[in-house]
Design a protein around this motif. Structure first.
Motif, mmCIF file in Angstrom:
data_model
loop_
_atom_site.group_PDB
_atom_site.id
_atom_site.type_symbol
_atom_site.label_atom_id
_atom_site.label_comp_id
_atom_site.label_asym_id
_atom_site.label_seq_id
_atom_site.Cartn_x
_atom_site.Cartn_y
_atom_site.Cartn_z
ATOM 1 N N LEU A 103 44.034 31.635 32.230
ATOM 2 C CA LEU A 103 44.999 32.338 32.684
ATOM 3 C C LEU A 103 44.001 31.400 34.488
ATOM 4 O O LEU A 103 44.119 32.477 35.336
ATOM 5 C CB LEU A 103 45.143 32.914 32.776
ATOM 6 C CG LEU A 103 45.461 34.286 31.345
ATOM 7 C CD1 LEU A 103 45.287 35.685 31.347
ATOM 8 C CD2 LEU A 103 46.796 33.408 31.433
ATOM 9 N N ASP A 104 44.912 30.379 34.228
ATOM 10 C CA ASP A 104 44.463 29.461 35.217
ATOM 11 C C ASP A 104 45.633 29.712 36.691
ATOM 12 O O ASP A 104 44.446 30.238 38.001
ATOM 13 C CB ASP A 104 44.226 28.175 35.418
ATOM 14 C CG ASP A 104 42.841 27.028 34.840
ATOM 15 O OD1 ASP A 104 42.295 28.000 34.397
ATOM 16 O OD2 ASP A 104 43.729 26.273 33.454
ATOM 17 N N CYS A 105 46.436 30.769 36.987
ATOM 18 C CA CYS A 105 46.959 30.909 38.074
ATOM 19 C C CYS A 105 46.820 32.297 38.282
ATOM 20 O O CYS A 105 46.926 32.626 39.460
ATOM 21 C CB CYS A 105 48.567 30.589 37.119
ATOM 22 S SG CYS A 105 49.288 31.539 36.252
ATOM 23 N N ALA A 106 45.346 32.997 37.557
ATOM 24 C CA ALA A 106 45.508 34.426 38.005
ATOM 25 C C ALA A 106 44.317 34.235 38.840
ATOM 26 O O ALA A 106 43.227 33.857 37.526
ATOM 27 C CB ALA A 106 45.818 34.942 36.748
ATOM 28 N N ASN A 107 44.491 34.966 39.856
ATOM 29 C CA ASN A 107 42.952 34.859 40.189
ATOM 30 C C ASN A 107 43.230 36.522 41.486
ATOM 31 O O ASN A 107 43.639 35.370 42.320
ATOM 32 C CB ASN A 107 42.421 33.631 41.013
ATOM 33 C CG ASN A 107 41.168 33.899 42.219
ATOM 34 O OD1 ASN A 107 39.608 33.849 41.450
ATOM 35 N ND2 ASN A 107 41.274 33.849 42.732
ATOM 36 N N TRP A 108 41.851 36.937 41.501
ATOM 37 C CA TRP A 108 41.710 38.510 42.089
ATOM 38 C C TRP A 108 41.168 38.385 43.074
ATOM 39 O O TRP A 108 40.212 38.591 43.266
ATOM 40 C CB TRP A 108 41.850 39.993 41.656
ATOM 41 C CG TRP A 108 43.419 39.896 40.940
ATOM 42 C CD1 TRP A 108 44.346 38.973 40.182
ATOM 43 C CD2 TRP A 108 43.045 41.114 39.487
ATOM 44 N NE1 TRP A 108 44.687 40.139 39.235
ATOM 45 C CE2 TRP A 108 44.019 41.116 39.089
ATOM 46 C CE3 TRP A 108 41.959 42.066 39.135
ATOM 47 C CZ2 TRP A 108 44.999 42.188 37.915
ATOM 48 C CZ3 TRP A 108 42.816 43.464 38.282
ATOM 49 C CH2 TRP A 108 43.559 42.885 37.227
ATOM 50 N N THR A 109 41.475 37.676 44.233
ATOM 51 C CA THR A 109 41.046 38.297 45.200
ATOM 52 C C THR A 109 40.049 39.621 45.908
ATOM 53 O O THR A 109 41.466 40.912 45.562
ATOM 54 C CB THR A 109 41.781 37.581 47.349
ATOM 55 O OG1 THR A 109 42.533 38.187 46.952
ATOM 56 C CG2 THR A 109 41.836 36.407 46.335
#
Length: 364
Positions: A103-109
């Motif tokens: 899930l490359d589009c998912a990233n939690w800052t």
């Protein structure tokens, strides 16, 4: 007939009165208030499958009163107390899980993560629902598979969090090392409970190792093995005693009922935006927590009522309340909004205006 020493019985806390009669006491009600000043012969006669204890007590009133006032032991939980694991590593673990699942589009800052925690009141499935409703679910994922997908993410997240803790890259809570040093310098026994950690005994011990060998040599750790070896564990947990089919079926039924209570509690908490860490402990898990806390008191050589549990979990507090052990809560990311009516005090951390050994003595 088996016998037990006065020290072990005093640690367990069996009710002590001025009488030389035989007393029949259920095994699950072994409790002692502080010893009185006298010299007499005490006999405890347990019939059937119970034990018989006989011990002669001799003590002077002044010495007992002085020793009782000085007796104190500290029992520390691991997650939330030694280290705020979820505050430090949960967001990173989610991002690792997203990458492993492609899930490359998912990233939690940090801002995204904190916003999701606030809106979901910490419910991790709800965090995923809110996030993917916002950015869009994977295009290849059928609607009927969303629940399976979320379970996969949470499973990978847990593995990543365990690996992160084992890597020793996460720091301990500020001030905890100084607190342990001060307690040891004052001769206060320090026991760390790894037996009922949220992750596992192994993960909890890896956190304890960050204290360093010189500090670990001065403290005691109570994990699953120590609980089973303790006098209380052998007496109450009954290792090696087989259960009947009816008992096994009843145990499975209690587990199922507990799981359903947990589901309902989380659903209600989400609707009402209540605190996260809800105590729906089954009788079996409470039994394990109580056994660990009793074993901790036994290894410290101090009666339960003279131990103070430093806790970061609702389940630990429930166990301490069950056996009459004083408890101080250290707030963590999991308990930031929870209420603790039975706690002696609620602190934000160690040192300074928060928890110190001198402040602990004044509370106990």
């Amino acid at each position: 007939m088996e016998t037990a020493s006065c020290r072990i019985l005093h640690t367990l806390g069996i009710n002590n009165r001025r009488s030389s009669k035989y007393h029949q006491i259920p095994l699950n009600h072994l409790h002692f208030p502080p010893l009185l000043s006298y010299t007499c012969r005490k006999s405890f006669n347990f019939r059937g499958n119970s034990l018989q204890f006989k011990k002669r007590f001799t003590a002077s009133g002044s010495s007992l009163q002085q020793n009782s006032s000085q007796q104190l032991a500290v029992l520390l939980e691991v997650e939330g107390v030694l280290m705020d694991v979820y505050h430090l590593g949960n967001r990173q673990a989610f991002n690792v899980a997203f990458r492993k699942l492609g899930l490359d589009c998912a990233n939690w800052t940090e801002p995204i993560y904190l916003d999701l925690v606030r809106k979901s009141t910490g419910d991790e499935e709800m965090m995923l629902i809110l996030y993917f409703n916002r950015i869009g679910w994977p295009s290849s994922l059928p609607t009927s598979e969303k629940e399976t997908f979320m379970k996969s993410v949470l499973r990978e997240k847990k593995k990543a969090l365990d690996d992160l803790v084992l890597s020793k890259s996460l720091p301990l809570r500020p001030g905890v090392e100084d607190f342990i040093d001060d307690a040891c310098d004052e001769g206060i026994p320090v026991v760390i409970l790894t037996a009922y950690s949220r992750s596992s005994d192994k993960i909890a011990r890896s956190i304890v190792e960050k204290l360093g060998e010189h500090r670990i040599s001065k403290i005691k750790m109570v994990g699953n093995d120590e609980v089973e070896q303790s006098f209380y564990g052998q007496l109450v947990l009954g290792k090696g005693v087989s259960s009947s089919l009816d008992e096994q079926l009843a145990k499975e039924a209690r587990k199922a009922a507990s799981a359903e209570r947990q589901r309902i509690a989380e659903e209600v908490a989400s609707m009402l935006k209540l605190s996260v860490d809800i105590d729906t402990s089954s009788p079996e898990s409470l039994k394990k927590i109580v056994a660990a806390q009793r074993a901790g008191a036994e290894f410290a050589g101090v009666p339960v009522y003279n131990c103070v549990l430093i806790s970061g979990s609702q389940s630990g507090i429930a166990g301490a309340e069950h056996i009459g052990m004083p408890c101080i809560v250290l707030r963590s990311s999991l308990t930031s909004r929870a209420e603790f009516p039975s706690a002696r005090a609620i602190m934000d951390g160690f040192g300074g205006a928060d928890l110190t050994v001198s402040r602990l003595r004044n509370m106990s």
